[in-house]
Motif scaffolding. Structure first.
Motif, PDB file in Angstrom:
ATOM      1  N   HIS A   1       0.828  -1.209   0.000  1.00 31.48           N
ATOM      2  CA  HIS A   1       0.000   0.000   0.000  1.00 31.48           C
ATOM      3  C   HIS A   1       0.863   1.260   0.000  1.00 31.48           C
ATOM      4  CE1 HIS A   1       1.019   0.790   4.204  1.00 31.48           C
ATOM      5  NE2 HIS A   1       0.852  -0.507   4.425  1.00 31.48           N
ATOM      6  N   GLY A   2       0.242   2.370  -0.398  1.00 29.40           N
ATOM      7  CA  GLY A   2       0.922   3.655  -0.349  1.00 29.40           C
ATOM      8  C   GLY A   2       1.131   4.119   1.089  1.00 29.40           C
ATOM      9  N   GLU A   3       1.831   5.220   1.234  1.00 29.94           N
ATOM     10  CA  GLU A   3       2.126   5.712   2.579  1.00 29.94           C
ATOM     11  C   GLU A   3       0.834   5.951   3.361  1.00 29.94           C
ATOM     12  OE1 GLU A   3       5.121   9.053   4.153  1.00 29.94           O
ATOM     13  OE2 GLU A   3       3.158   9.883   3.572  1.00 29.94           O
ATOM     14  N   SER A   4       0.779   5.407   4.571  1.00 31.57           N
ATOM     15  CA  SER A   4      -0.388   5.580   5.441  1.00 31.57           C
ATOM     16  C   SER A   4      -0.063   6.554   6.566  1.00 31.57           C
ATOM     17  CB  SER A   4      -0.813   4.236   6.036  1.00 31.57           C
ATOM     18  OG  SER A   4       0.137   3.809   7.002  1.00 31.57           O
ATOM     19  N   GLU A   5      -1.111   6.948   7.279  1.00 33.11           N
ATOM     20  CA  GLU A   5      -0.898   7.817   8.438  1.00 33.11           C
ATOM     21  C   GLU A   5      -0.038   7.115   9.489  1.00 33.11           C
ATOM     22  OE1 GLU A   5      -1.531  10.864   8.700  1.00 33.11           O
ATOM     23  OE2 GLU A   5      -3.005  11.288   7.128  1.00 33.11           O
ATOM     24  N   ALA A   6      -0.127   5.792   9.554  1.00 31.92           N
ATOM     25  CA  ALA A   6       0.716   5.039  10.494  1.00 31.92           C
ATOM     26  C   ALA A   6       2.180   5.110  10.086  1.00 31.92           C
ATOM     27  CB  ALA A   6       0.249   3.585  10.563  1.00 31.92           C
ATOM     28  N   ASN A   7       2.441   4.952   8.785  1.00 31.17           N
ATOM     29  CA  ASN A   7       3.820   5.059   8.298  1.00 31.17           C
ATOM     30  C   ASN A   7       4.390   6.439   8.604  1.00 31.17           C
ATOM     31  OD1 ASN A   7       2.741   3.317   5.339  1.00 31.17           O
ATOM     32  ND2 ASN A   7       3.739   2.422   7.128  1.00 31.17           N
TER      33      ASN A   7
ATOM     34  N   PRO B   1      15.806 -14.514   9.781  1.00 29.04           N
ATOM     35  CA  PRO B   1      16.625 -13.297   9.804  1.00 29.04           C
ATOM     36  C   PRO B   1      16.774 -12.646   8.434  1.00 29.04           C
ATOM     37  CG  PRO B   1      17.648 -15.016  11.130  1.00 29.04           C
ATOM     38  CD  PRO B   1      16.493 -15.650  10.396  1.00 29.04           C
ATOM     39  N   SER B   2      16.562 -13.401   7.364  1.00 25.40           N
ATOM     40  CA  SER B   2      16.685 -12.836   6.014  1.00 25.40           C
ATOM     41  C   SER B   2      15.675 -11.730   5.771  1.00 25.40           C
ATOM     42  CB  SER B   2      16.505 -13.938   4.960  1.00 25.40           C
ATOM     43  OG  SER B   2      17.483 -14.938   5.088  1.00 25.40           O
ATOM     44  N   ALA B   3      14.606 -11.702   6.566  1.00 23.84           N
ATOM     45  CA  ALA B   3      13.607 -10.643   6.406  1.00 23.84           C
ATOM     46  C   ALA B   3      14.227  -9.270   6.586  1.00 23.84           C
ATOM     47  CB  ALA B   3      12.466 -10.838   7.405  1.00 23.84           C
ATOM     48  N   ARG B   4      15.289  -9.188   7.393  1.00 24.47           N
ATOM     49  CA  ARG B   4      15.932  -7.903   7.640  1.00 24.47           C
ATOM     50  C   ARG B   4      16.739  -7.428   6.443  1.00 24.47           C
ATOM     51  NH1 ARG B   4      12.275  -6.644  10.660  1.00 24.47           N
ATOM     52  NH2 ARG B   4      12.098  -7.755  12.640  1.00 24.47           N
ATOM     53  N   SER B   5      16.914  -8.298   5.447  1.00 21.34           N
ATOM     54  CA  SER B   5      17.633  -7.918   4.227  1.00 21.34           C
ATOM     55  C   SER B   5      16.673  -7.533   3.114  1.00 21.34           C
ATOM     56  CB  SER B   5      18.522  -9.084   3.757  1.00 21.34           C
ATOM     57  OG  SER B   5      19.470  -9.431   4.739  1.00 21.34           O
ATOM     58  N   LEU B   6      15.372  -7.550   3.404  1.00 20.39           N
ATOM     59  CA  LEU B   6      14.363  -7.211   2.403  1.00 20.39           C
ATOM     60  C   LEU B   6      13.764  -5.848   2.735  1.00 20.39           C
ATOM     61  CD1 LEU B   6      12.481 -10.648   2.216  1.00 20.39           C
ATOM     62  CD2 LEU B   6      14.218  -9.788   0.628  1.00 20.39           C
ATOM     63  N   TRP B   7      13.682  -4.997   1.720  1.00 20.71           N
ATOM     64  CA  TRP B   7      13.096  -3.676   1.900  1.00 20.71           C
ATOM     65  C   TRP B   7      11.956  -3.512   0.919  1.00 20.71           C
ATOM     66  CZ3 TRP B   7      11.854   0.180   4.687  1.00 20.71           C
ATOM     67  CH2 TRP B   7      11.538   1.420   4.137  1.00 20.71           C
ATOM     68  N   VAL B   8      10.757  -3.262   1.435  1.00 25.96           N
ATOM     69  CA  VAL B   8       9.573  -3.079   0.596  1.00 25.96           C
ATOM     70  C   VAL B   8       9.024  -1.683   0.853  1.00 25.96           C
ATOM     71  CG1 VAL B   8       7.333  -4.001  -0.096  1.00 25.96           C
ATOM     72  CG2 VAL B   8       9.063  -5.545   0.876  1.00 25.96           C
ATOM     73  N   PRO B   9       9.324  -0.710   0.004  1.00 21.87           N
ATOM     74  CA  PRO B   9       8.842   0.652   0.223  1.00 21.87           C
ATOM     75  C   PRO B   9       7.351   0.752  -0.055  1.00 21.87           C
ATOM     76  CG  PRO B   9       9.919   0.507  -1.893  1.00 21.87           C
ATOM     77  CD  PRO B   9      10.117  -0.830  -1.234  1.00 21.87           C
ATOM     78  N   ASN B  10       6.750   1.821   0.384  1.00 22.11           N
ATOM     79  CA  ASN B  10       5.346   2.065   0.036  1.00 22.11           C
ATOM     80  C   ASN B  10       5.204   2.102  -1.475  1.00 22.11           C
ATOM     81  OD1 ASN B  10       5.492   4.077   2.815  1.00 22.11           O
ATOM     82  ND2 ASN B  10       3.905   2.532   2.682  1.00 22.11           N
ATOM     83  N   GLY B  11       4.265   1.323  -1.987  1.00 24.13           N
ATOM     84  CA  GLY B  11       4.095   1.215  -3.435  1.00 24.13           C
ATOM     85  C   GLY B  11       5.012   0.199  -4.075  1.00 24.13           C
ATOM     86  N   GLY B  12       5.884  -0.460  -3.272  1.00 24.69           N
ATOM     87  CA  GLY B  12       6.780  -1.478  -3.810  1.00 24.69           C
ATOM     88  C   GLY B  12       6.021  -2.647  -4.414  1.00 24.69           C
ATOM     89  N   GLN B  13       6.605  -3.278  -5.423  1.00 22.29           N
ATOM     90  CA  GLN B  13       5.904  -4.327  -6.177  1.00 22.29           C
ATOM     91  C   GLN B  13       6.784  -5.556  -6.380  1.00 22.29           C
ATOM     92  OE1 GLN B  13       4.655  -2.543  -9.878  1.00 22.29           O
ATOM     93  NE2 GLN B  13       3.822  -0.735  -8.857  1.00 22.29           N
ATOM     94  N   LEU B  14       6.133  -6.707  -6.480  1.00 22.21           N
ATOM     95  CA  LEU B  14       6.828  -7.965  -6.737  1.00 22.21           C
ATOM     96  C   LEU B  14       5.919  -8.896  -7.525  1.00 22.21           C
ATOM     97  CD1 LEU B  14       9.282  -9.909  -6.091  1.00 22.21           C
ATOM     98  CD2 LEU B  14       7.859 -10.765  -4.213  1.00 22.21           C
ATOM     99  N   PHE B  15       6.428  -9.434  -8.638  1.00 18.76           N
ATOM    100  CA  PHE B  15       5.688 -10.428  -9.405  1.00 18.76           C
ATOM    101  C   PHE B  15       5.965 -11.822  -8.854  1.00 18.76           C
ATOM    102  CE2 PHE B  15       5.528  -7.378 -13.034  1.00 18.76           C
ATOM    103  CZ  PHE B  15       4.177  -7.495 -13.320  1.00 18.76           C
ATOM    104  N   ILE B  16       4.900 -12.596  -8.648  1.00 21.23           N
ATOM    105  CA  ILE B  16       5.037 -14.006  -8.306  1.00 21.23           C
ATOM    106  C   ILE B  16       4.135 -14.819  -9.222  1.00 21.23           C
ATOM    107  CG2 ILE B  16       5.725 -13.595  -5.924  1.00 21.23           C
ATOM    108  CD1 ILE B  16       2.880 -14.258  -5.050  1.00 21.23           C
ATOM    109  N   ARG B  17       4.432 -16.094  -9.348  1.00 23.98           N
ATOM    110  CA  ARG B  17       3.661 -16.968 -10.250  1.00 23.98           C
ATOM    111  C   ARG B  17       3.347 -18.286  -9.555  1.00 23.98           C
ATOM    112  NH1 ARG B  17       5.752 -17.841 -16.276  1.00 23.98           N
ATOM    113  NH2 ARG B  17       4.607 -15.868 -16.456  1.00 23.98           N
ATOM    114  N   TYR B  18       2.087 -18.734  -9.698  1.00 26.85           N
ATOM    115  CA  TYR B  18       1.675 -20.011  -9.137  1.00 26.85           C
ATOM    116  C   TYR B  18       1.544 -21.034 -10.246  1.00 26.85           C
ATOM    117  CZ  TYR B  18      -0.883 -23.624  -6.655  1.00 26.85           C
ATOM    118  OH  TYR B  18      -1.262 -24.827  -6.106  1.00 26.85           O
TER     119      TYR B  18
END
Length: 208
Positions: free
Chosen positions: A12-18, A171-188
């Motif tokens: 999501h885009g920047e929220s009041e919480a962010n 711990p690898s989660a700390r190496s991931l950065w997802v900014p507001n509006g960030g996107q990722l393609f996945i495929r099932y």
């Protein structure tokens, strides 16, 4: 060729919480800021000519607002998937990160090091979040016609999904950065019952 299902995960885009530096899950459902609304419009402009077929969203307001301009443009009513909701922050819900950092509690320090082994008190682990996100998306896409699905969700939801797909450690989660509006393609891939990550050029229209 086997049928596959492509999903564009969008934070999501920047929220009041962010903007306030606060954690938000259950006790507070903040809207987007003015910047967040601009990011939502940018998402619509980016995807307006793409063959988007389905829209799904977290039940939280900031995710729904992020999809609204695109939904209005496409004339599609987004489906709300509870499984895309923010990570359960337990006892930290609504608190400011700065205050948690200042308190420097053992539980907060442990969470910073490994959010999988040390979730927030009464909250979720990062892999649990990823598993429920992917399970919700798998259930949804498996009942739909093939086509690009855009899913509005939250940073830790995207991080968790990545960790589950890659079978990576917490711990690898700390190496991931997802900014507001960030996107990722996945495929099932239904025959394999497997999710994968798509490395795609930002071109349009999207071609599976």
């Amino acid at each position: 060729m086997a049928v596959v299902y492509d999903v564009l995960l969008v934070r999501h885009g920047e929220s009041e919480a962010n903007k306030a530096g606060r954690l938000a899950y259950r006790t507070w459902d903040p809207p987007l800021t003015e910047l967040g609304q601009s990011q939502a419009v940018h998402l619509m402009q980016q995807l307006r000519d793409w063959p988007v077929k389905h829209l799904v969203t977290s039940p939280l307001l900031r995710a729904q607002m992020t999809l609204k301009p695109l939904a209005d443009h496409l004339g599609v009513v987004p489906t709300i998937l509870p499984g895309l909701a923010e990570v359960n922050l337990g006892q930290w819900d609504g608190q400011r990160l700065k205050d948690l950092e200042t308190a420097n509690s053992p539980s907060f320090r442990a969470w910073r090091q490994d959010p999988e082994k040390n979730p927030p008190p009464d909250g979720e682990s990062i892999m649990t979040v990823g598993q429920r996100v992917l399970a919700a998306l798998e259930t949804y896409v498996s009942t739909q016609d093939p086509g690009l699905t855009v899913a509005a969700t939250h940073a830790d939801c995207i991080k968790g999904a990545v960790l589950v797909i890659l079978k990576a450690a917490g711990p690898s989660a700390r190496s991931l950065w997802v900014p507001n509006g960030g996107q990722l393609f996945i495929r099932y891939n239904p025959p394999l019952k497997q999710w994968g990550i798509i490395f795609s050029p930002l071109q349009k229209p999207w071609i599976p």
